[in-house]
Design a protein around this motif. Sequence first.
Motif, PDB file in Angstrom:
ATOM      1  N   SER A 139      -0.977   7.459  -1.899  1.00  6.28           N
ATOM      2  CA  SER A 139      -1.347   6.343  -1.458  1.00  6.28           C
ATOM      3  C   SER A 139      -2.948   6.487  -0.997  1.00  6.28           C
ATOM      4  O   SER A 139      -3.300   7.554  -0.853  1.00  6.28           O
ATOM      5  N   ASP A 140      -3.736   5.438  -1.016  1.00  6.41           N
ATOM      6  CA  ASP A 140      -5.236   5.522  -0.875  1.00  6.41           C
ATOM      7  C   ASP A 140      -5.206   5.684   0.579  1.00  6.41           C
ATOM      8  O   ASP A 140      -4.541   4.955   1.550  1.00  6.41           O
ATOM      9  N   LYS A 141      -6.166   6.437   1.220  1.00  8.97           N
ATOM     10  CA  LYS A 141      -6.305   6.835   2.759  1.00  8.97           C
ATOM     11  C   LYS A 141      -6.628   5.337   3.320  1.00  8.97           C
ATOM     12  O   LYS A 141      -6.215   4.953   4.210  1.00  8.97           O
ATOM     13  N   ALA A 142      -7.802   4.618   2.720  1.00 11.77           N
ATOM     14  CA  ALA A 142      -8.387   3.553   3.524  1.00 11.77           C
ATOM     15  C   ALA A 142      -7.339   2.427   3.353  1.00 11.77           C
ATOM     16  O   ALA A 142      -7.005   1.876   4.610  1.00 11.77           O
ATOM     17  N   LEU A 143      -6.537   2.059   2.388  1.00 14.32           N
ATOM     18  CA  LEU A 143      -5.442   1.199   2.556  1.00 14.32           C
ATOM     19  C   LEU A 143      -4.220   1.508   3.503  1.00 14.32           C
ATOM     20  O   LEU A 143      -3.812   0.649   4.223  1.00 14.32           O
ATOM     21  N   ALA A 144      -3.864   2.840   3.615  1.00 13.42           N
ATOM     22  CA  ALA A 144      -2.705   3.376   4.599  1.00 13.42           C
ATOM     23  C   ALA A 144      -3.210   2.961   5.878  1.00 13.42           C
ATOM     24  O   ALA A 144      -2.854   2.517   6.599  1.00 13.42           O
ATOM     25  N   ILE A 145      -4.603   3.396   6.226  1.00 12.26           N
ATOM     26  CA  ILE A 145      -4.995   3.027   7.433  1.00 12.26           C
ATOM     27  C   ILE A 145      -4.859   1.409   7.749  1.00 12.26           C
ATOM     28  O   ILE A 145      -4.425   0.968   9.015  1.00 12.26           O
ATOM     29  N   ALA A 186       4.908   6.449   7.220  1.00 13.45           N
ATOM     30  CA  ALA A 186       5.108   7.392   5.916  1.00 13.45           C
ATOM     31  C   ALA A 186       4.796   6.555   4.724  1.00 13.45           C
ATOM     32  O   ALA A 186       5.064   5.368   4.730  1.00 13.45           O
ATOM     33  N   PHE A 187       3.993   7.138   3.909  1.00  7.37           N
ATOM     34  CA  PHE A 187       3.464   6.427   2.733  1.00  7.37           C
ATOM     35  C   PHE A 187       3.948   7.324   1.311  1.00  7.37           C
ATOM     36  O   PHE A 187       4.234   8.481   1.513  1.00  7.37           O
ATOM     37  N   ASP A 188       3.745   6.432   0.203  1.00  2.00           N
ATOM     38  CA  ASP A 188       3.748   7.323  -1.180  1.00  2.00           C
ATOM     39  C   ASP A 188       2.752   8.386  -0.984  1.00  2.00           C
ATOM     40  O   ASP A 188       1.670   8.183  -0.607  1.00  2.00           O
ATOM     41  N   PRO A 189       3.010   9.503  -1.462  1.00  2.39           N
ATOM     42  CA  PRO A 189       1.991  10.621  -1.350  1.00  2.39           C
ATOM     43  C   PRO A 189       0.822  10.340  -2.170  1.00  2.39           C
ATOM     44  O   PRO A 189      -0.325  10.986  -1.954  1.00  2.39           O
ATOM     45  N   SER A 237       0.898  -1.143   0.027  1.00  2.82           N
ATOM     46  CA  SER A 237       0.039   0.169   0.170  1.00  2.82           C
ATOM     47  C   SER A 237       0.868   1.226   0.080  1.00  2.82           C
ATOM     48  O   SER A 237       0.456   2.344   0.560  1.00  2.82           O
ATOM     49  N   GLY A 238       2.025   1.289  -0.524  1.00  2.00           N
ATOM     50  CA  GLY A 238       2.923   2.299  -0.771  1.00  2.00           C
ATOM     51  C   GLY A 238       3.404   2.772   0.733  1.00  2.00           C
ATOM     52  O   GLY A 238       3.923   4.009   0.596  1.00  2.00           O
ATOM     53  N   PHE A 285      -3.770  12.589  10.001  1.00  2.00           N
ATOM     54  CA  PHE A 285      -3.449  12.303   8.615  1.00  2.00           C
ATOM     55  C   PHE A 285      -2.849  13.427   8.005  1.00  2.00           C
ATOM     56  O   PHE A 285      -3.210  14.516   8.039  1.00  2.00           O
ATOM     57  N   ARG A 286      -1.790  13.451   7.141  1.00  2.58           N
ATOM     58  CA  ARG A 286      -1.319  14.279   6.461  1.00  2.58           C
ATOM     59  C   ARG A 286      -0.642  14.015   5.228  1.00  2.58           C
ATOM     60  O   ARG A 286       0.012  13.104   5.014  1.00  2.58           O
ATOM     61  N   ARG A 287      -1.255  14.851   4.187  1.00  2.00           N
ATOM     62  CA  ARG A 287      -0.590  14.454   2.682  1.00  2.00           C
ATOM     63  C   ARG A 287      -0.065  15.808   2.299  1.00  2.00           C
ATOM     64  O   ARG A 287      -0.690  16.791   2.268  1.00  2.00           O
ATOM     65  N   ASP A 288       1.166  15.825   1.557  1.00  2.46           N
ATOM     66  CA  ASP A 288       1.745  16.918   0.900  1.00  2.46           C
ATOM     67  C   ASP A 288       2.541  16.269  -0.483  1.00  2.46           C
ATOM     68  O   ASP A 288       2.055  15.056  -0.658  1.00  2.46           O
ATOM     69  N   GLU A 289       3.311  17.140  -0.966  1.00  2.00           N
ATOM     70  CA  GLU A 289       3.755  16.389  -2.099  1.00  2.00           C
ATOM     71  C   GLU A 289       4.799  15.488  -1.878  1.00  2.00           C
ATOM     72  O   GLU A 289       5.008  14.607  -2.741  1.00  2.00           O
ATOM     73  N   ASP A 290       5.292  15.541  -0.797  1.00  2.00           N
ATOM     74  CA  ASP A 290       6.208  14.406  -0.354  1.00  2.00           C
ATOM     75  C   ASP A 290       5.930  13.095   0.124  1.00  2.00           C
ATOM     76  O   ASP A 290       6.405  11.879  -0.243  1.00  2.00           O
TER      77      ASP A 290
END
Lengths: 514, 590
Positions: free
Chosen positions: B557-563, B552-555, B475-476, B531-536
């Motif tokens: 990434s899907d929110k649900a999968l990340a959780i 830390a995930f791929d920017p 999931s990134g 939850f925080r998403r930016d360019e990085d």
Amino acid sequence: MGLPAMAANEGIQLCVFDSRRGHQEGQELDKILFFFPSDFPYSVQLSVVGLSEGIITFTRIFSPDAACEVIEEERHSHVFYQAEPDIWMVMIVEKNKDNESDWRCDALIDVLKEAHSLFTMFNGSLQALLDKQPSGELARSRLYTFINDYLSDFYVGKKIQVPSFRDCLKERRTVQMLTVSREVAIEVQSLATVIGTSSLGSIACKSLILFQDLLVATTLSPGDTANMFTYAVLRLTPHALSSNTSSWSYLRRGVSGSSITASSGLLNSRSSPEEYHHGSHDSSMGEQSNRYHMPRPLQRDNWSKGKDGFLVCDIQLNVGGLVYLAPVVWLQQSEEHMYLCIYQHRSLTIIILIPVCSQTDGEQGIALVKKQLLENASEKIVHVEEKLSRGWGGENAYHVSGYRYLLVDTDKSISRTSPPGKVMTLAKDSLFTLNKLREEVDLEKTRANREKPDQEKNLEICIRAKNNSWIIAKITQGRELYMVLEKANETLLYASDAVEKFSDRYCDGAFSLD
Amino acid sequence: MDSDDSVTDPNPHHPDPSLDAEPATVEQMGSLTLGEAGDAAGAERPVGNGFLPADFYAAAGEIEVVEEGSPVSGDLAGPSSLGGPGACRERSGRGDALPSPSSSGYAGERGSSGGSSEIEEADDRETMLDDWSRGKRHPDEDDGSVSWRKRKKHFFILSNSGKPIYSRYGDEHKLAGFSATLQAIISFVENSGDRLKFIRAGKHQVVFLVKVPIYLVCISCTEEPYEALKRQLELIYGQMLLILTKSVNRCFEKNPKYDMTPLLRGTDAVFSSLIHAFSWFVFSNPKPKALVIWNPATFLNAYTCLPLSYSTRQAASAILQDVADSGVLFALLMCKNKVVSLVGTQKASLHPDDMLLLSNFIMSSESFRTSESFSPICLPRYNPMVFLYAYVHFLDVDTYLTLLTTSSDSFYHLKDCRIRIETVLVKSNVLSEVQRSMLDGGLRVEDLPLESSLRSRSLTTPELSSSQSGIGGPSGLWHFMYRSIYLDQYVSSEFSSPISSSSQQKRLFRAYQRLYASMHDNGTGPHKTQFRRDEDFVLLCWITQDFELYAAFDPLSDKALAIKTCNRVCQWVRDLENEIFLFGASPFSW
């Protein structure tokens, strides 16, 4: 900086100084162009300016391009604004023990920026005033009345209250718009056109049209619109004119309706010139005010509505043989001086700006514009007002059930917020957390600007706070959305879903990600 | 301002010898001895040696002075020699490998070796020299130098009378004027009854920490949060206390203009390695391979363990426990900054900060590697007023045993303990397991089990899934840190390939710092999730009563999968907890 001499005094100091002045020993006071409270001993004033200048110099060692913005102490915050190349404004705010005094530094700096841009709108730049009269008395006397009048709006009871964490769902120096249907928009547009052309010969007037405390139409640039809008909501709209009415507009600074009423009474008593001049920096200030014409556009009760529907300003006095017809404002965008002429019909306020240069005879010209307006546009005005009133949803028109939000379009200087009455229902901790989050976002934004100035910042932060509220910030395409969701489901997906829905419905999907 | 010369002056600051006649308050300190230069065998109390003022002795009990310029050869064969165990060796610095393992005090030439031993933070420029640890960085600079002004991160220690004590860059004495300016600013505010926290100017931040009579200042344009920089100053202060104890304050009570720089002489390497641990930092070892110093302990308030099988760690703990029962306060086996095992006597527990500072002190001082050592140190969180005694011995190039005691004369006892421990560790293969674990590295996000059925995976068996390198974990997922609140320990995954570049790692470090500060807000924190998403990155943080997870995930990434993935990481860590955490060490609890 806690100043020993002022322990019991106001929790705020505001100072304007010119870093080029007063370099000779014994002449240090000459630096100070304005100091609030004015009855502070000179020694204390000098020490405030001394520290500020010292820190500015110090920070330039490392950061030559961006001097000091904030000094944070345990019990005070100092914010700096370099208003003009050598002119600094510094505000020092004391933190109370009651835990109410948590603020965003950028929100405090916005107060200084707003004060300065309003000042410039009516007086031109401080530099120009200092050039005109190098002794600085002109600048000092203008600043003295203007900033004191400006600060009068921040009184709650006997104390000045600066924007705190409770104001984190507001954005100063932005315009609040009234959303109108397409049909009404066309009519408003045609009214604006009539106003624009109803002037003299080929010279076009500019205009702002407000309904209640919301902007309906403008022909000014975004910056000038924001300044003029701010001024209108402070002093010109029907709400502003009847300062006893409790207002829902955030620009009335009070925390609640009742305290506004209380403070308004106080303000009126405060605005007597004697009191302002008491303990003044320059003891000859009283005389100065007679020698120099001192318009006080921010003085309360300066404006009143005349029988013909036009607002009359006390400034329209015969001073020293010169007849001052109407206040003159300086537009930054077009770099023009404009006469201010305001017409009000019920909830509709029309601000007409007439170029000064076009008027060989100001009085006549303005009279002509007024006449033309009444002749050409009064029907339209009545019509538009009726339409707007009919469609007007009241104070809570922009309330979205379940959401407490602030939406800012930074490019256009427009914002929309949950009604203050609804924001007040939020728990203190929620506001506190949002305020912190905004502070963090402010820093992120400036960092992004420095690092990648040409790239749009994209940022999304969702915090589940200790009190189970969701605190959300989202930035994309030059728009910012801040939101508090209380009593919401605990899953992050629920919260982001709620943001999506809001975005789709109210922001043209700007904040929808997928 | 005192020049270096004054240091060798036997009594520059204390003309009144009667001060030295004050009885030592031994009850506080046990005895700490300072071996006098050129008088290694002299057992008399140092009188007027100028190294530490009288009050310092009063606080510290007996102190054996080691003076600059003369390696003291108290060797083990003669325990009565005062140059022996107990000298403040690291105070006088780095230095050449000493001929005798027991020699305890020696000289380091201040700064003279600096020319060849500087390293830039990767931020600064790309020059990376082989060993930063040996000297002062850019001693020729001062506040007039453009290069000095452009440094990304300055740290200063000064006294409240404006005397410079330490500066990361430039020579302290040349910075006296600058130091006086800092003092003037701080004192101005102090005198008004307030206290400076920070000043912000553009991307620069000046952060202040007042520990009267010591002022600490950081000037940084790294845009780290205020809380992070303040914590770094706290750690620097702690590092200073570790070397000197808080009784140094008495010097200032007696003489506000006291010049403290000689006391920290030779410790530049200790501070600079600590400062490097604050930032993301790359240096190339003698080998060309780039190493990353990634020490989240500097902001996580926790320590990390070397992954080991439960039985291996148990074996190590058992033998440490054995010696702990024989009068050792703490027995600590570490590999670099990772704990292999830690045992304390009843009720005593070691604060993660103390461990960080202690391991930094040991690892940054070359001399510990070359000989077994017995050195007075203070654990500021344990008791900032007293010296303890640390017996340190490197069992291999990265693994070292530290035995802490309150008694200054237990060198031989501790040496015996160490021999016993070392024998057991070798016999039970603990040391080879430690070395293997170092080579194997820690958790890899690529190995995150996809199904709960894979839970029982042991660290020592390589996973099939690790072959899918190049995209990070499922999931990134790129990286995570898990902190057990009860254990005061954290575990951090290895860098996966999407963040293999040093600039990505640096960004991640900074992002974690901000996330940590944001979650642990003083007023309303800690928050529950973020939850925080930016360019990085996409960053997720989850704090419960038991743990904190930072991922830390791929920017994209899907929110649900990340959780979901975060839940799996937590499960995974719990499944492996016997291998990645140390149990039985009492958590810090006072």
